[in-house]
Design a protein around this motif. Structure first.
Motif, PDB file in Angstrom:
ATOM      1  N   ARG A   1       0.851  -1.186   0.000  1.00 50.35           N
ATOM      2  CA  ARG A   1       0.000   0.000   0.000  1.00 50.35           C
ATOM      3  C   ARG A   1       0.887   1.236   0.000  1.00 50.35           C
ATOM      4  N   GLY A   2       0.251   2.376  -0.273  1.00 49.63           N
ATOM      5  CA  GLY A   2       1.018   3.624  -0.288  1.00 49.63           C
ATOM      6  C   GLY A   2       1.819   3.787   0.983  1.00 49.63           C
TER       7      GLY A   2
ATOM      8  N   GLN B   1       8.795   2.370   3.917  1.00 45.63           N
ATOM      9  CA  GLN B   1      10.066   1.816   3.449  1.00 45.63           C
ATOM     10  C   GLN B   1      11.087   2.919   3.190  1.00 45.63           C
ATOM     11  N   PHE B   2      10.648   3.948   2.477  1.00 42.91           N
ATOM     12  CA  PHE B   2      11.606   5.006   2.123  1.00 42.91           C
ATOM     13  C   PHE B   2      11.977   5.849   3.341  1.00 42.91           C
ATOM     14  N   LEU B   3      10.992   6.031   4.213  1.00 44.07           N
ATOM     15  CA  LEU B   3      11.266   6.803   5.427  1.00 44.07           C
ATOM     16  C   LEU B   3      12.282   6.061   6.298  1.00 44.07           C
ATOM     17  N   VAL B   4      12.060   4.759   6.449  1.00 46.74           N
ATOM     18  CA  VAL B   4      12.987   3.964   7.262  1.00 46.74           C
ATOM     19  C   VAL B   4      14.373   3.992   6.626  1.00 46.74           C
ATOM     20  N   GLU B   5      14.386   3.939   5.306  1.00 46.06           N
ATOM     21  CA  GLU B   5      15.671   3.979   4.617  1.00 46.06           C
ATOM     22  C   GLU B   5      16.411   5.279   4.950  1.00 46.06           C
ATOM     23  N   ALA B   6      15.677   6.385   4.874  1.00 46.37           N
ATOM     24  CA  ALA B   6      16.310   7.672   5.176  1.00 46.37           C
ATOM     25  C   ALA B   6      16.767   7.717   6.624  1.00 46.37           C
TER      26      ALA B   6
ATOM     27  N   TRP C   1       7.041  10.335   0.538  1.00 46.71           N
ATOM     28  CA  TRP C   1       5.646  10.660   0.222  1.00 46.71           C
ATOM     29  C   TRP C   1       5.434  10.641  -1.278  1.00 46.71           C
ATOM     30  N   LYS C   2       6.431  11.181  -1.994  1.00 42.42           N
ATOM     31  CA  LYS C   2       6.355  11.191  -3.453  1.00 42.42           C
ATOM     32  C   LYS C   2       6.290   9.764  -3.995  1.00 42.42           C
ATOM     33  N   ALA C   3       7.106   8.908  -3.398  1.00 38.21           N
ATOM     34  CA  ALA C   3       7.129   7.513  -3.839  1.00 38.21           C
ATOM     35  C   ALA C   3       5.784   6.845  -3.570  1.00 38.21           C
ATOM     36  N   SER C   4       5.218   7.156  -2.402  1.00 42.49           N
ATOM     37  CA  SER C   4       3.980   6.474  -2.033  1.00 42.49           C
ATOM     38  C   SER C   4       2.811   6.913  -2.907  1.00 42.49           C
TER      39      SER C   4
END
Lengths: 242, 455
Positions: free
Chosen positions: B372-373, B379-384, B441-444
């Motif tokens: 889901r979004g 995922q990207f937030l955790v990555e950052a 957010w952009k990715a989601s």
């Protein structure tokens, strides 16, 4: 039993002020255990239909029943869950994660919606799937270390990891040579006959379509023909191919 | 489990391009390193300053009697005669925030040794506690007088360095006899040099003696008259009968027999000029002031609506000023370090945006298989955040190493501060969340169909 039922599905894209109809009323029923090929020239709307069937997109109007559930009006999150549980996808370009082992690639869908599985269970299940597609000895190989056919088989294992009733394949042999294409298609047939998985594949290769037991031909957003492949007048069977 | 999987995926993704991950975190590494180094060096400097101030008597409180007035004429601070040595003992007994307290009697008069004479800045009659209060316990020579000397009014004294110079010309003074107002005092010790205080007052120009001796044998009066006693000393000749002067003025107006019967007052033996005391720490100074006020008001029988007949002054203002200065410096350096953190954060955002574009197809695929979004966002937030925390960890090592280096190379005082480390971890995680949010957010928000088709 009808697995998929479409009732007068339409899809219209808005290009600025102009409404472009892509699907103009599709009604269709697919029973469980069918191996369907969806063909048509480019722009015929087969990809759009595929996206709607795969719950990646929503129709502008019409009803879509999947396993007795009306899914055309579901929200994006609900559709994501549905895709995770009931649908598998195989793509033309495999779409494997680079620098990631085959095993992890296959286990990837489990991280969404299958959190109850432990890390070990997830790996076991992924290994089992890879064994089923004949890659038991390639678990830790990265996509770059696998041939095209092997990569596509990893993709199939990934699509089946959640044991979905339906498998969508978008030009599954488009990037493969004829020999490996044949292997992949035979695998589809085996999954279809042995595991009763309904397979819907989009293709414009008549040879590929020949493996299906039902051929739906689209043109200009409507279904032009719907018959077993043998009934198609200009169908070339694999045997007669040059 | 879910978070763990996400974090593991993030690690694996970052490992796919270690060089880029390293370069991306460099900003955070430098930023956090700078924060840690600044805070440790700043804390060290502030600690060293505090120690210096403490040796100047930062925890010291001075109680002086309040002003007496007669017919609207005020006599100025320290003129009432209500402060007693018993007050001092009561404070020690009843105020837990007070570490030590010393009663003080001041005199200013001529001191004679052989053919030399000198008028020291101050002759303090006190108890041995004074040395502890002033953080002056280590003597240059000899030993301090003790409590028995105080009780007996023994004629012993400790000299400051300036007096040794003036009277003894650098010879050892211990064991010699000096005369203060014609009374012989044996020198038992010599104070270590302290130099001038911040007002330019020479702290070494001092004589310490038991307060009883000074009070009863030297001055025989309170400080208000003692201050002029230098001149008194020259024109009055002390005889033996004067060793125990009884000419002390009555403290209170004469009361009639009826008054005495109605309202008996305890016999007051002596008043003192001030009490000098040390609080447990500079943080406990306000508490100590509160406790002392309570005790003294009770002992002096001051009604709730009456003003105090004493003043309590602290030197905490000095401490505050100096610690404010160090804090200001630390904050200034911190602000500079924060800017580098923000720059590092912008670097993270930049690379995350590139990463989102680069991995559009992966995002599409993940969405197709059921992400889901919000899964993509996470995922990207955790990555950052992982990127920033890794950078933060490296920055902590770097900053700590840097401050240790400063300690060894420049011999600067450095204090390891767990608060700085906690702040650095929080800040780097915060930077990750703030600057990772937009790309995530952009990715989601990507459309799975578009994302899958992206080349």
């Amino acid at each position: 039993m009808e697995l998929i039922t479409l009732r007068s599905i339409t899809k219209t894209y808005q290009m600025g002020d102009i409404a472009v109809p892509v699907l103009k009323g599709i009604s269709l029923a697919i029973r469980q255990g069918e191996l369907v090929a969806l063909t048509g020239s480019s722009g015929s709307g087969k990809s759009t239909l595929m996206n709607i069937l795969g719950c990646l997109d929503r129709p502008s109007a019409g009803e879509y029943w999947l396993e007795g559930q009306e899914v055309s009006q579901l929200s994006a999150d609900e559709r994501a869950l549905l895709r995770n549980r009931k649908l598998g996808f195989v793509f033309q370009s495999f779409n494997l994660l680079a620098r990631t082992s085959a095993l992890e690639n296959v286990a990837m869908p489990l991280s969404y919606g299958a959190e109850h599985l432990s890390e070990r269970e997830a790996r076991e299940r992924a290994a089992e799937m890879l064994t089923r597609v004949g890659l038991a000895d390639r678990l830790d190989h990265h996509p770059s270390q696998l041939s095209g056919g092997q990569q596509q088989r990893v993709a199939i294992a990934r699509a089946l990891i959640n044991r979905p009733p339906v498998l969508f394949a978008d030009e599954p042999t488009g990037n493969l040579d004829s020999k490996t294409s044949e292997e992949v298609l035979q695998m589809f047939e085996r999954l279809n006959t042995e595991d009763r998985i309904t397979i819907i594949m989009v293709t414009h290769d008549p040879k590929v379509a020949g493996h299906a037991n039902r051929l739906i031909r689209m043109e200009d957003g409507v279904i032009q023909g719907d018959a077993p492949p043998a009934a198609e007048p200009n169908q070339k069977t694999p045997e007669s191919a040059p | 489990m879910m978070m763990y999987t996400t974090a593991r995926t993030a690690f694996r993704t970052l490992r796919r391009n270690p060089m880029r991950a390293m370069l991306t975190t460099l900003g955070i590494v430098i930023g956090v390193g700078a924060v840690i180094a600044m805070m440790e060096i700043g804390a060290g400097a502030s600690g060293a300053l505090k120690k210096t101030i403490a040796s100047m008597g930062a925890n010291v409180l001075v109680i002086r009697p309040g002003t007496a007035s007669s017919g609207g004429v005020s006599f100025g601070a320290g003129t009432t005669t209500t402060l007693t040595p018993e007050d001092c003992q009561a404070i020690l007994r009843e105020c837990p925030a007070v570490r030590n307290a010393a009663p003080m009697v001041r005199a200013r008069t001529q001191v004679v040794y052989g053919n030399r004479n000198w008028v020291p800045n101050a002759i303090y009659g006190t108890t041995p506690a004074y040395l502890d209060v002033q953080d002056w316990s280590i003597l240059a020579e000899g030993e301090p007088f003790n409590d028995r000397d105080v009780l007996n009014g023994n004629r012993v004294c400790i000299l400051g360095q300036s007096l040794v110079r003036e009277l003894f010309d650098g010879e050892s003074a211990v064991g010699k006899e000096i005369r203060i107002k014609n009374i012989a005092f044996r020198v038992v010790g010599v104070l270590s040099p302290k130099g001038a205080n911040m007002m330019g007052f020479d702290q070494d120009d001092v004589i310490l003696a038991p307060w009883t001796t000074i009070k009863y044998r030297v001055t025989g009066a309170s400080a208000s008259t003692a201050n002029q006693s230098a001149s008194v000393a020259s024109d009055s000749v002390n005889t033996l009968s004067n060793l125990y002067p009884t000419a002390q003025r009555s403290l209170y107006p004469e009361r009639s027999a009826v008054q005495l019967a109605n309202n008996p007052m305890p016999v007051r033996f002596a008043n003192i000029d001030q009490i000098m005391l040390a609080a447990n720490s500079s943080a406990e100074i306000p508490l100590a002031i509160e406790q002392i006020s309570e005790v003294l008001r009770e002992r002096h029988r001051i009604r709730a609506d009456e003003p105090d007949d004493f003043n309590i002054r602290d030197m905490a203002e000095l401490t505050r000023t100096l610690s404010t200065t160090t804090k200001l410096m630390t904050n200034l350096l911190l602000a500079v370090a924060m800017i580098s953190l923000v720059v590092g954060g912008v670097g993270i955002m930049n690379i995350m945006l590139v990463s989102v574009t680069e991995r559009t197809r992966e995002i599409g695929l993940r969405m197709a298989v059921g992400a889901r979004g919000r899964d993509i966002l996470r995922q990207f937030l955790v990555e950052a955040v992982v990127l920033c925390l890794t950078g933060g960890a490296m920055g902590i090592v770097l900053g700590h190493g840097g401050s240790l280096l400063v300690r060894f190379l420049f011999k600067w005082p450095v204090e390891t501060s767990p608060a700085a480390i906690a702040t650095a971890v929080l800040v780097s995680a915060g930077v990750g969340i703030i600057f990772g949010f937009y790309p995530a957010w952009k990715a989601s928000r990507l459309d799975p169909i578009e994302a899958l088709r992206y080349e």
